[in-house]
Design a protein around this motif. Sequence first.
Motif, PDB file in Angstrom:
ATOM      1  N   ILE A 187      56.245   4.031  58.070  1.00 49.64           N
ATOM      2  CA  ILE A 187      57.580   4.635  57.959  1.00 49.64           C
ATOM      3  C   ILE A 187      57.952   5.328  59.270  1.00 49.64           C
ATOM      4  CG2 ILE A 187      58.905   6.465  56.790  1.00 49.64           C
ATOM      5  CD1 ILE A 187      57.104   5.763  54.282  1.00 49.64           C
ATOM      6  N   ASP A 188      57.022   6.111  59.806  1.00 52.09           N
ATOM      7  CA  ASP A 188      57.276   6.827  61.067  1.00 52.09           C
ATOM      8  C   ASP A 188      57.570   5.842  62.194  1.00 52.09           C
ATOM      9  OD1 ASP A 188      56.889   9.157  59.747  1.00 52.09           O
ATOM     10  OD2 ASP A 188      54.820   9.457  60.414  1.00 52.09           O
ATOM     11  N   THR A 189      56.774   4.766  62.233  1.00 51.68           N
ATOM     12  CA  THR A 189      56.954   3.775  63.295  1.00 51.68           C
ATOM     13  C   THR A 189      58.346   3.148  63.208  1.00 51.68           C
ATOM     14  OG1 THR A 189      54.610   3.280  63.197  1.00 51.68           O
ATOM     15  CG2 THR A 189      56.007   1.656  64.283  1.00 51.68           C
ATOM     16  N   PHE A 190      58.721   2.715  61.997  1.00 51.13           N
ATOM     17  CA  PHE A 190      60.038   2.074  61.839  1.00 51.13           C
ATOM     18  C   PHE A 190      61.178   3.040  62.172  1.00 51.13           C
ATOM     19  CE2 PHE A 190      58.149  -1.292  58.919  1.00 51.13           C
ATOM     20  CZ  PHE A 190      58.237  -2.271  59.891  1.00 51.13           C
ATOM     21  N   LYS A 191      60.989   4.301  61.826  1.00 52.58           N
ATOM     22  CA  LYS A 191      62.028   5.296  62.123  1.00 52.58           C
ATOM     23  C   LYS A 191      62.177   5.450  63.631  1.00 52.58           C
ATOM     24  CE  LYS A 191      62.252   8.380  58.135  1.00 52.58           C
ATOM     25  NZ  LYS A 191      61.770   9.659  57.593  1.00 52.58           N
ATOM     26  N   GLU A 192      61.034   5.537  64.314  1.00 52.99           N
ATOM     27  CA  GLU A 192      61.076   5.719  65.768  1.00 52.99           C
ATOM     28  C   GLU A 192      61.648   4.497  66.467  1.00 52.99           C
ATOM     29  OE1 GLU A 192      57.527   7.340  67.622  1.00 52.99           O
ATOM     30  OE2 GLU A 192      57.075   8.422  65.771  1.00 52.99           O
ATOM     31  N   LEU A 193      61.287   3.327  65.989  1.00 52.40           N
ATOM     32  CA  LEU A 193      61.820   2.097  66.587  1.00 52.40           C
ATOM     33  C   LEU A 193      63.332   2.017  66.375  1.00 52.40           C
ATOM     34  CD1 LEU A 193      59.039  -0.406  65.471  1.00 52.40           C
ATOM     35  CD2 LEU A 193      59.641   0.107  67.838  1.00 52.40           C
ATOM     36  N   ALA A 194      63.762   2.371  65.157  1.00 48.22           N
ATOM     37  CA  ALA A 194      65.188   2.289  64.822  1.00 48.22           C
ATOM     38  C   ALA A 194      65.999   3.299  65.636  1.00 48.22           C
ATOM     39  CB  ALA A 194      65.386   2.517  63.326  1.00 48.22           C
ATOM     40  N   ALA A 195      65.374   4.444  65.926  1.00 46.21           N
ATOM     41  CA  ALA A 195      66.081   5.485  66.674  1.00 46.21           C
ATOM     42  C   ALA A 195      66.484   4.988  68.061  1.00 46.21           C
ATOM     43  CB  ALA A 195      65.194   6.725  66.786  1.00 46.21           C
ATOM     44  N   ARG A 196      65.779   3.991  68.548  1.00 45.47           N
ATOM     45  CA  ARG A 196      66.086   3.453  69.878  1.00 45.47           C
ATOM     46  C   ARG A 196      67.139   2.339  69.819  1.00 45.47           C
ATOM     47  NH1 ARG A 196      61.874   4.466  73.476  1.00 45.47           N
ATOM     48  NH2 ARG A 196      62.038   2.433  74.458  1.00 45.47           N
ATOM     49  N   GLN A 197      67.510   1.964  68.584  1.00 44.40           N
ATOM     50  CA  GLN A 197      68.498   0.892  68.405  1.00 44.40           C
ATOM     51  C   GLN A 197      69.845   1.490  67.982  1.00 44.40           C
ATOM     52  OE1 GLN A 197      67.831  -2.511  68.531  1.00 44.40           O
ATOM     53  NE2 GLN A 197      65.639  -2.317  68.932  1.00 44.40           N
ATOM     54  N   LYS A 198      70.925   0.775  68.289  1.00 40.98           N
ATOM     55  CA  LYS A 198      72.250   1.193  67.829  1.00 40.98           C
ATOM     56  C   LYS A 198      72.329   0.951  66.326  1.00 40.98           C
ATOM     57  CE  LYS A 198      74.843   0.169  72.019  1.00 40.98           C
ATOM     58  NZ  LYS A 198      75.690  -0.825  72.657  1.00 40.98           N
ATOM     59  N   SER A 199      73.153   1.782  65.678  1.00 45.10           N
ATOM     60  CA  SER A 199      73.375   1.559  64.247  1.00 45.10           C
ATOM     61  C   SER A 199      74.214   0.299  64.074  1.00 45.10           C
ATOM     62  CB  SER A 199      74.132   2.738  63.649  1.00 45.10           C
ATOM     63  OG  SER A 199      73.262   3.818  63.502  1.00 45.10           O
ATOM     64  N   GLY A 200      74.197  -0.208  62.883  1.00 46.42           N
ATOM     65  CA  GLY A 200      75.005  -1.388  62.599  1.00 46.42           C
ATOM     66  C   GLY A 200      74.141  -2.597  62.353  1.00 46.42           C
ATOM     67  N   GLY A 201      74.792  -3.664  61.993  1.00 44.33           N
ATOM     68  CA  GLY A 201      74.052  -4.864  61.625  1.00 44.33           C
ATOM     69  C   GLY A 201      74.180  -5.098  60.133  1.00 44.33           C
ATOM     70  N   ARG A 202      73.633  -6.213  59.684  1.00 48.21           N
ATOM     71  CA  ARG A 202      73.793  -6.591  58.285  1.00 48.21           C
ATOM     72  C   ARG A 202      72.903  -5.741  57.393  1.00 48.21           C
ATOM     73  NH1 ARG A 202      75.458 -10.657  54.953  1.00 48.21           N
ATOM     74  NH2 ARG A 202      74.011 -11.346  53.336  1.00 48.21           N
ATOM     75  N   VAL A 203      73.461  -5.209  56.311  1.00 47.35           N
ATOM     76  CA  VAL A 203      72.691  -4.475  55.294  1.00 47.35           C
ATOM     77  C   VAL A 203      72.543  -5.348  54.050  1.00 47.35           C
ATOM     78  CG1 VAL A 203      72.604  -2.434  53.803  1.00 47.35           C
ATOM     79  CG2 VAL A 203      73.404  -2.220  56.153  1.00 47.35           C
ATOM     80  N   GLY A 204      73.652  -5.915  53.615  1.00 44.68           N
ATOM     81  CA  GLY A 204      73.618  -6.865  52.495  1.00 44.68           C
ATOM     82  C   GLY A 204      73.228  -6.246  51.169  1.00 44.68           C
ATOM     83  N   ALA A 205      73.692  -5.022  50.911  1.00 44.33           N
ATOM     84  CA  ALA A 205      73.321  -4.354  49.650  1.00 44.33           C
ATOM     85  C   ALA A 205      73.987  -5.026  48.441  1.00 44.33           C
ATOM     86  CB  ALA A 205      73.703  -2.881  49.710  1.00 44.33           C
TER      87      ALA A 205
END
Lengths: 371, 220
Positions: free
Chosen positions: A226-244
């Motif tokens: 979870i921590d890893t994915f959060k840190e990786l995501a923090a370096r990416q812009k928001s947006g993209g497909r969610v598809g809920a």
Amino acid sequence: MKRLLGLFFLSLLVSGCATTGDVTAFKDANDTSKIQEGEGRLWHEASGYDTTIERSGQIYEDRRATAYLQGVMDRLYPEFKGKIHVHLYDSTQLNAFALPNGSIYFNIGLLARIGSEAQLAAVLGHEAAHFVEKHSFRQRVSAKNASAFAVSGIPFASLAAVSSISGFSRDLEREADMKGYARLVKAGYDPHEAHKAFEQLAKEVKALGIQEPYFFSSHPQLVERIDTFKELAARQKSGGRVGAEEYNAVVQPIRLEALRKDLGQDRYKSVILVMEDANLRRYYPAAGYYYLGEAYIRRDEKNDSQKALQAFQTAEKLAPNYAPTYKGLGMHYMKAGNKVRAREYFSKYLTLASKDAGDRAYVQQYISSLK
Amino acid sequence: MMTKTFALPLLLALVGGCAQAPYWTLTDNDNRVLKSTSFEMTVPAGWTRTTTADTWEQVKVDDKPQTLLLEQVTASRDGVSLHAITVTRRYPDTAFPTLKKKTNASMQPLEVADLYVSELRKRYGLERLRVLSNKPSQINGKQGFELTMEFKNDDGLRIRIVSNGFVDKTGFYTINYRAPVLYYYDRDYADYAKLVRSFRQSKGAFDPPPEIPGWAKLFT
């Protein structure tokens, strides 16, 4: 930052291991026909396991959902289209696993818990990475594992030892995380969704005290992921497909079925955990309140009878055509000695339930005894 | 250390010698009534049956093996691995061991049937047991259930189980018939139905439960 740097170097080291020696990752679908020496046996075992799973009725039959999952997989790994096969696995345990021949099994219990296509893609991306990077074969060629599975007499134990059924080494899991995440971003999914699937799992694993040796229940690993994915995501812009919306339209019926199966296997704690959590409950059909009521009856603690009644009443209000709710209410009032209301609810059950409902005869018997 | 090494096999050999292993007998017209402490029934002619009841079983509860009291007899025509009728009495406190649920005489047959299915699904190989039908039945004049269930084994063979059961103050009774759907189930169902109709409780059902044999506890 330190963690990311560490992960970067680890990833280099691990991928370095993958290309040294005899084991190299698959490049594309054509590459999978060039199986290395010793790898054929592993594929043969995996095919045998596929056959056993199918023969023994462990595949959950839902063509629409299966096609949907396959579509997400093909979007993540387009160059492996036709070589990675996703199957729904008829188990409510929170798990998914990959076999060395490209078969990916996704438990309906896990499918029911996650909330969007992007979260699904995070799990599928991870599992397929085990196949593409030949993690099973790499694990097998290590002498330590070879001796471990050689002594086991359990059918498919050797396969389990080198597939994600029982989890890979921590380094290989980390590599699958990194590769899977890269695929998720490349396919255009919102990277900020990835950690959410694992957060929910971590919460449930902790609350239920799950100790099974499944990949997703390995708690420290889950927290780290979870921590890893959060840190990786923090370096990416928001947006993209969610598809809920798309995801929930496909998975909604499976969620109700998963609740029914959980209760049928006496996993009432799991039903209560899901249906008492407002965040999770919003994904479930309103008829889920009926299963919450039944789960309280199974738990049978102080005030559970009253809680069950409230849950049945909520189900009646929100899903008035769901027949089992009326059986639950009828049983409640019969036990409370309220014959009139019990008869009324049992009669409504018989009106709404299908003609071949398994317990119709019992309810008819109850109505007769209440006159 | 050496003494222990020798003592253990010796103890096991002694215990094994003392254990009263159930043995089989072929039924004929003079030998069809199977009596146990709590119940008796008529076994179809041509079937083999156990001559004494098993009095305990080992069950994994929360992954730990436990030895539990019960009373169980078995009959089969072609071998127990192929098909069998099993009649079991479980005591009220340990009626559903893996669910940790007890029985009481006021339980409705539908409740008991639902718990029984959950209990079976906790056993190895029966996780995906499907209920084909669940209806009320009468056994020895008592209100009970008749469940018909099915599962596939690893070879894809469909195995059907029909179970008649009831609860009273002495415990939980089940009469199960298990056979492959292919050929065997239909062939012998009528024999099973006759056996269910012949089932009678004995006075011994009201006796206090026996002790678990000391040697049986060695396995837990």
